[in-house]
Write a protein that holds these residues in place. Structure first.
Motif, PDB file in Angstrom:
ATOM      1  N   HIS A  25       0.799  -1.214   0.000  1.00 36.61           N
ATOM      2  CA  HIS A  25       0.000   0.000   0.000  1.00 36.61           C
ATOM      3  C   HIS A  25       0.835   1.270   0.000  1.00 36.61           C
ATOM      4  O   HIS A  25       0.602   2.140  -0.828  1.00 36.61           O
ATOM      5  N   PRO A  26       1.834   1.374   0.891  1.00 32.51           N
ATOM      6  CA  PRO A  26       2.707   2.546   0.763  1.00 32.51           C
ATOM      7  C   PRO A  26       3.285   2.686  -0.648  1.00 32.51           C
ATOM      8  O   PRO A  26       3.465   3.794  -1.142  1.00 32.51           O
ATOM      9  N   GLU A  27       3.538   1.564  -1.314  1.00 26.60           N
ATOM     10  CA  GLU A  27       4.053   1.603  -2.685  1.00 26.60           C
ATOM     11  C   GLU A  27       3.101   2.379  -3.601  1.00 26.60           C
ATOM     12  O   GLU A  27       3.527   3.117  -4.480  1.00 26.60           O
ATOM     13  N   VAL A  28       1.784   2.211  -3.378  1.00 27.25           N
ATOM     14  CA  VAL A  28       0.827   2.935  -4.205  1.00 27.25           C
ATOM     15  C   VAL A  28       1.036   4.445  -4.041  1.00 27.25           C
ATOM     16  O   VAL A  28       1.040   5.198  -5.009  1.00 27.25           O
ATOM     17  N   TYR A  29       1.259   4.866  -2.789  1.00 23.37           N
ATOM     18  CA  TYR A  29       1.474   6.295  -2.553  1.00 23.37           C
ATOM     19  C   TYR A  29       2.873   6.712  -2.989  1.00 23.37           C
ATOM     20  O   TYR A  29       3.095   7.867  -3.341  1.00 23.37           O
ATOM     21  N   PHE A  30       3.802   5.758  -2.937  1.00 27.24           N
ATOM     22  CA  PHE A  30       5.142   5.995  -3.481  1.00 27.24           C
ATOM     23  C   PHE A  30       5.023   6.447  -4.934  1.00 27.24           C
ATOM     24  O   PHE A  30       5.771   7.298  -5.402  1.00 27.24           O
ATOM     25  N   LEU A  31       4.054   5.887  -5.651  1.00 30.24           N
ATOM     26  CA  LEU A  31       3.873   6.243  -7.053  1.00 30.24           C
ATOM     27  C   LEU A  31       3.010   7.489  -7.226  1.00 30.24           C
ATOM     28  O   LEU A  31       3.254   8.306  -8.107  1.00 30.24           O
TER      29      LEU A  31
ATOM     30  N   ALA B  23      -0.572   6.237   4.889  1.00 25.18           N
ATOM     31  CA  ALA B  23      -0.275   5.081   4.034  1.00 25.18           C
ATOM     32  C   ALA B  23       0.153   3.873   4.843  1.00 25.18           C
ATOM     33  O   ALA B  23      -0.009   2.737   4.402  1.00 25.18           O
ATOM     34  N   TRP B  24       0.696   4.110   6.030  1.00 26.00           N
ATOM     35  CA  TRP B  24       1.221   3.005   6.827  1.00 26.00           C
ATOM     36  C   TRP B  24       0.173   2.321   7.673  1.00 26.00           C
ATOM     37  O   TRP B  24       0.494   1.383   8.399  1.00 26.00           O
ATOM     38  N   ALA B  25      -1.059   2.781   7.658  1.00 26.25           N
ATOM     39  CA  ALA B  25      -2.046   2.170   8.544  1.00 26.25           C
ATOM     40  C   ALA B  25      -3.282   1.740   7.773  1.00 26.25           C
ATOM     41  O   ALA B  25      -4.372   1.719   8.311  1.00 26.25           O
ATOM     42  N   VAL B  26      -3.129   1.427   6.498  1.00 32.87           N
ATOM     43  CA  VAL B  26      -4.315   1.099   5.703  1.00 32.87           C
ATOM     44  C   VAL B  26      -4.198  -0.244   4.976  1.00 32.87           C
ATOM     45  O   VAL B  26      -5.119  -0.642   4.297  1.00 32.87           O
ATOM     46  N   TRP B  27      -3.067  -0.932   5.130  1.00 32.47           N
ATOM     47  CA  TRP B  27      -2.795  -2.018   4.186  1.00 32.47           C
ATOM     48  C   TRP B  27      -3.776  -3.171   4.264  1.00 32.47           C
ATOM     49  O   TRP B  27      -3.950  -3.887   3.290  1.00 32.47           O
ATOM     50  N   LEU B  28      -4.446  -3.344   5.420  1.00 30.90           N
ATOM     51  CA  LEU B  28      -5.350  -4.492   5.504  1.00 30.90           C
ATOM     52  C   LEU B  28      -6.531  -4.362   4.550  1.00 30.90           C
ATOM     53  O   LEU B  28      -7.201  -5.343   4.254  1.00 30.90           O
ATOM     54  N   HIS B  29      -6.803  -3.135   4.021  1.00 24.12           N
ATOM     55  CA  HIS B  29      -7.955  -3.019   3.129  1.00 24.12           C
ATOM     56  C   HIS B  29      -7.754  -3.807   1.836  1.00 24.12           C
ATOM     57  O   HIS B  29      -8.676  -3.948   1.058  1.00 24.12           O
ATOM     58  N   HIS B  30      -6.546  -4.328   1.622  1.00 24.19           N
ATOM     59  CA  HIS B  30      -6.353  -5.202   0.466  1.00 24.19           C
ATOM     60  C   HIS B  30      -6.823  -6.620   0.760  1.00 24.19           C
ATOM     61  O   HIS B  30      -6.908  -7.433  -0.151  1.00 24.19           O
ATOM     62  N   PHE B  31      -7.069  -6.918   2.044  1.00 23.30           N
ATOM     63  CA  PHE B  31      -7.591  -8.259   2.364  1.00 23.30           C
ATOM     64  C   PHE B  31      -8.574  -8.196   3.530  1.00 23.30           C
ATOM     65  O   PHE B  31      -8.486  -8.943   4.486  1.00 23.30           O
ATOM     66  N   PHE B  32      -9.555  -7.300   3.378  1.00 23.96           N
ATOM     67  CA  PHE B  32     -10.657  -7.244   4.340  1.00 23.96           C
ATOM     68  C   PHE B  32     -11.294  -8.617   4.531  1.00 23.96           C
ATOM     69  O   PHE B  32     -11.718  -8.971   5.617  1.00 23.96           O
ATOM     70  N   THR B  33     -11.353  -9.381   3.430  1.00 26.83           N
ATOM     71  CA  THR B  33     -12.078 -10.655   3.490  1.00 26.83           C
ATOM     72  C   THR B  33     -11.290 -11.763   4.170  1.00 26.83           C
ATOM     73  O   THR B  33     -11.750 -12.884   4.235  1.00 26.83           O
TER      74      THR B  33
END
Lengths: 130, 689, 210
Positions: free
Chosen positions: B303-309, B346-356
């Protein structure tokens, strides 16, 4: 890099980062670390406190030692040559807490929900060494 | 310790046999011929004009931040082209493989790509576009622009800068190698676990993917160290933090992410590597492994990578809109604060890629709220851009058109992102192409900003403008393609189409799939105009030459020096008096005041070491992929030896004397980026190492 | 829409003919420090993995932390690594005085103690392997070995670096480059002590807490 050339003429040993070396600070960091880890070992081996409260205590030891080592071993301060090291470390510490803390929290929660020991097949007990 | 593999293995060639070269696959043969023809088309003029020595000396061994940046961008554009072809193939496969009665061509039952081949294509599409196209282009832009914007002569560590570049190139070359030798991962660009584990992916595909990412991410980390140190330590006098151009701010924040997030990717990949090579059980299904741990570590970086871009893209838009609105940026301070707020959250959101995953309501709520919070600083940015344009004197040059469209893309991508941040919605549309359409809007906004930046800064670096006529057509068809493909894709997501399908079972999707294919045709036309833009611009370069400020309304320091930028950047270090220094100088009648005398300038020498390290790291990666232990071991030891050797040969650099400088400046023949940049210094030629 | 205002009164300065030279030592140590922060996040990833895989079910019926860690024996390792760090730190005190012999002696002592540390660790690994506790045995043992070996690898790399520095001190003396590297190495070596504190507390001590 570009202007390093002009500066190279000056004595590198006079640089504040060389001059900040201090035997007293290093020895106190050493004594503190060895001492506190020794106390931690003693408390753990002798079961001086309940397991439940022991973990926070030794974790506090570790955090205290990390701060002490940053100040005494690494010599972090707000002087001109060190300020950015200090600032960058302060910015990195929250990332540590987030990446380890949130990971442990989410897996704890996950295990609690989907790996409960009452569920069938979840009663696997750790074995002993052969 | 080493995992015992099935199949042949020899000490000299490892797992590599002649059978690993897919010479029977017509699609790959076509790709191979295409690459060969392109290679010959490049090699023939180089040899004919005897430019091999020039290219080696002036480019491959260069430590000049502008040349390194240009090479990063060339690498990124080439990879983007390959990624685009992959995308085209994916869309074409899906439109031909819809419904049970869809025809099959070549060896496929439906469409023209068998599943294993299709899976490799979407894996390489994602990997190439994110890691090897957008990433290097933005890194390259940062490399070129940041030292100029802060008034420095080079990066803090010029040689390490070149090493970063060649590590990225070496990673990209590993992916290119996977096209013709062996195969590529079939597990998506994220490395779907446990599919990437050895029992399920026994071939070298995953290894190619893993080592390409690992090697290039080391390059990214080194580059982040370099940029951060440069911005902190190398600013020109008077360039206080409150005068730092916004692109430099965003590059700083993005490289803080680069510095801190990429190591976690390194850990995820290294542990996967331990599973595949040493037989450990980090992510395996049995034996106490935890496969969600991989997903967790990957997205801590991902996720931080997304903001890196995206952050440098925001920076680009923030540079271009004021220039073509002839107004200072609205809300400079809030823009900087918003940038760092995004980088921090950006550092506290990564779980939204696997909510399920099922971590429970509290965990999902935390990450859902954190994700939605990102909308606030992003909204601040959007309003700042709009208010910058409000009552401005707007000129619709192509960079401006790209920037304004990027804001609209951000709006669509951002609002669908807020929808996905809600776990209840996420459970419904999870894994559908709705998600794909959402993140393509985000990545395409970055691509829009990239094209804006290339057109905006191209004249600065090369000294002539790109042809506006064909670049506007390139813009129109690209945006048309984007809207056509992804509007249809949002709809298909709601209709239930899931990701990564090589065969689509529902014939009702066909009309929208055809719409998507029409969008691809628009994209193809736009690519044609892109090449035409390059061709016409280079042909007419004499007519389109430009001065220091090609746009006439630029505001920042990089437009103070000549176009093309000479190898020493500024003849005399500028003293910065204001935010938007150039606009300040123009307003106060100082824009054309040259320095009255010159002082000696000290510059670093070129070096062969970085490019050799790049070649060796490719050797290491290739050796590890095919388990040719001698090759991997030798390359690794040689890299260490070279670094130690290099430390025994410090670079004394060379000095440009005031006389030489006066001559170069007075005759307006300051060497541009294409000219031999070495000063008329005989000693410099011999000191390549 | 107002244009930026000129600085009040006086001549404006547009060019800096003699810019104050950048500090080459601090620029490089800052760059190195940033690398170390990045390295520290590698350990953050590994500790996060350890936190997840240090559960009874991840032992997969094999040994748990309780059965593989021996904090008392590991305390000797603690002593070795910390004393090594102290020796190198004292070498930098000698650097302040410009004493080549003092620096060399401190580095040699640090190397010897570093080797003792690695020897103890290797011995520990051999013992565990002989008991059948190998990284392939379970998810827990995988992360246990990889975490400890990552720290060990850093230590080994530091020893190689020290060897190179010994040669460079003898060959070049205290040039700007050599002094900068000695300072960076100081940061690197002391960082290993900080990592070891975390390893010792969260792996060895926590390992025997029931």
């Amino acid at each position: 890099m570009t202007d390093a050339h002009h500066h190279a003429a000056t004595d590198p040993l006079a640089h504040p980062e060389v001059q900040q070396a201090s035997a007293a600070a290093y020895i106190s960091a050493y004594v503190l670390t060895v001492g506190l880890l020794g106390v931690g070992l003693f408390m753990t081996e002798r079961h001086l406190v309940t397991p439940h409260s022991l973990i926070p205590v030794i974790a506090a030891f570790a955090i205290f030692l990390l701060v002490a080592q940053s100040l005494l071993f690494l010599g972090l301060d707000v002087s001109h040559s060190n300020i950015w090291k200090t600032v960058s470390l302060m910015l990195t510490v929250p990332l540590f807490i987030l990446s380890i803390g949130l990971t442990v929290w989410m897996f704890h929660s996950l295990d609690h929900l989907v790996m409960s020991p009452e569920m069938p097949g979840m009663s696997l007990q750790p074995g002993t060494l052969q | 310790m080493l995992v015992h593999l099935q199949g042949p293995w020899s000490p000299w060639f490892g797992r590599l046999t002649l059978g690993d070269i897919p010479y029977t696959n017509p699609v790959i043969i076509f790709a191979f011929l295409f690459t060969v023809v392109a290679g010959i088309a490049l090699a023939v003029p180089v040899l004919y004009y005897r430019k091999l020595g020039y290219i080696f000396r002036e480019w491959l061994c260069s430590v000049d931040h502008k040349k390194i940046g240009v090479m990063y961008i060339i690498l990124g554009l080439v990879m983007m082209f390959r990624g685009f072809i992959d995308g085209m193939m994916i869309r074409t496969q899906q439109v031909t493989a819809d419904g049970p009665h869809s025809p099959g061509f070549l060896s496929a039952q439906h469409g023209y790509l068998p599943p294993a081949h299709f899976d490799q294509i979407y894996s390489s599409h994602g990997t190439l576009m994110i890691i090897f196209a957008v990433g290097p282009i933005l890194t390259g832009l940062g490399n070129i622009i940041v030292p100029l914007q802060i008034g420095a002569r080079d990066m803090a560590f010029p040689r390490m800068n070149a090493i970063s570049l060649w590590l990225s190139v070496s990673g990209a070359m590993l992916i290119m190698a996977s096209l013709f030798i062996g195969d590529f991962s079939t597990a998506g660009w994220v490395g779907l676990i446990p599919l990437t584990e050895l029992p399920y992916s026994p071939s070298v595909g995953v290894d190619y993917w893993m080592w390409a990412l690992q090697i290039s991410s080391i390059g990214t980390t080194l580059n982040a160290i370099n940029i951060i140190t440069t911005i902190i330590a190398m600013r020109a006098p008077g360039m206080r933090w409150d005068r730092l151009p916004i692109f430099t701010w965003t590059t700083l924040s993005t490289n803080i992410i680069g510095l801190t997030a990429f190591p976690i990717l390194g850990v995820a990949l290294a542990l996967l590597g331990a599973d595949r090579y040493l037989g450990t059980h980090f992510f395996t299904g049995g034996q106490g492994g935890n496969l969600m741990l991989y997903t967790d570590l990957f997205w801590i970086w991902g996720h931080p990578e997304v903001y890196f871009l995206v952050l440098p893209a925001f920076g680009i838009i923030s540079e271009i809109i004021p220039t073509f609105s002839e107004k200072p940026l609205f809300g400079y301070t809030t823009m900087v604060a918003a940038t760092f707020a995004i980088a921090g959250v950006a550092w506290a959101v990564w779980l939204h890629h696997f909510f399920t995953m099922g971590a429970g309501p509290w965990v999902n709520t935390f990450f859902s709220v954190a994700t939605m919070l990102v909308g606030i600083p992003t909204g601040v940015k959007v309003f700042n851009w709009i208010l910058t344009m409000y009552r401005g004197r707007i000129t619709y040059t192509t960079p401006m058109l790209w920037s304004v469209s990027a804001i609209l893309m951000l709006l669509i991508g951002g609002l669908t992102g807020i929808m996905l941040a809600n776990p209840a919605i996420n459970y419904t549309v999870h894994n559908s192409v709705f998600v794909i359409a959402h993140f393509h809007c985000m990545v395409l906004l970055i691509a829009f900003a990239i094209f804006a930046a290339i057109i905006y800064w191209f004249p600065k670096v090369f000294g002539f403008r790109l042809d506006e006529h064909s670049s506007k057509r390139f813009f129109i068809f690209f945006v048309l393609g984007t809207v056509t493909v992804f509007t249809a894709m949002f709809a298909l997501g709601f209709m239930g189409e899931t990701r990564r399908l090589d065969y689509l079972y529902d014939p009702q999707w066909l009309p929208l799939l055809i719409v998507e294919e029409i969008g691809i045709v628009f994209y193809c036309i736009s690519v044609g105009y892109f090449f035409r833009m390059l061709y016409v611009s280079i042909r007419d370069r004499g007519r389109n030459q430009c001065g220091a400020d090609p746009w006439g309304t630029a505001r920042t320091l990089e437009f103070l020096t000549h176009s093309p930028v000479p190898f020493y950047n500024f003849a005399v270090t500028p003293h910065v008096n204001a935010l938007d220094e150039l606009a300040w100088r123009r307003a106060n009648g100082h824009a054309d005041t040259p320095p009255d005398h010159y002082e000696p300038v000290h510059m670093p020498n070129s070096s062969m070491i970085p490019v050799i390290i790049g070649v060796l790291s490719f050797g290491f990666g290739f050796g590890m992929v095919w388990r040719i232990w001698w090759m991997a071991g030798f390359s690794l030891l040689a890299i260490i030896a070279l670094i130690i050797l290099g430390s025994f040969m410090p670079d004394p650099g060379y000095t440009i004397s005031p006389e030489e400088m006066r001559e170069m400046e007075a005759q307006h023949r300051a060497p541009g980026i294409m000219a031999d940049s070495h000063p008329p210094h005989p000693a410099a030629e011999e000191r390549l190492v | 829409m107002s244009a930026p205002k000129s600085t009040a009164g006086g001549a404006v300065q547009l060019w800096e003919y003699q810019p104050k030279p950048h500090d080459p030592v601090s620029t490089k140590t800052l760059g190195f420090w940033l690398y170390m922060l990045s390295d520290a996040l590698i350990f953050a990833g590994l500790f996060a993995a350890y936190g997840v895989l240090d559960q009874p079910m991840n032992a997969a019926g094999g040994p748990t932390a309780m059965q593989v860690v021996h904090p008392v024996a590991a305390f000797w390792q603690t002593l070795a690594v910390l004393t090594s760090v102290l020796a190198y730190s004292l070498a930098t005190v000698a650097l302040k005085a410009g004493s080549r012999a003092g620096v060399a002696l401190g580095i040699l002592a640090a190397m010897a103690l570093g080797l003792v540390f690695l020897g103890l660790e290797l011995n520990d690994f051999v013992t565990l392997f002989a008991m059948g506790a190998t990284p392939e045995r379970s998810g827990f043992l995988s992360v246990f070995f990889v975490l400890i070996a990552s720290h060990g690898l850093h230590m080994a790399f530091g020893l190689l670096w020290m060897l190179v520095m010994l040669v460079q001190i003898m060959r070049f003396g205290f040039t700007t480059e050599v002094v900068t590297r000695l300072l960076s190495l100081r940061l690197f070596w002391q960082f290993q002590a900080s990592v070891w504190v975390c390893v010792y507390v969260f792996v060895y001590l926590k390992g025997i807490v029931p």
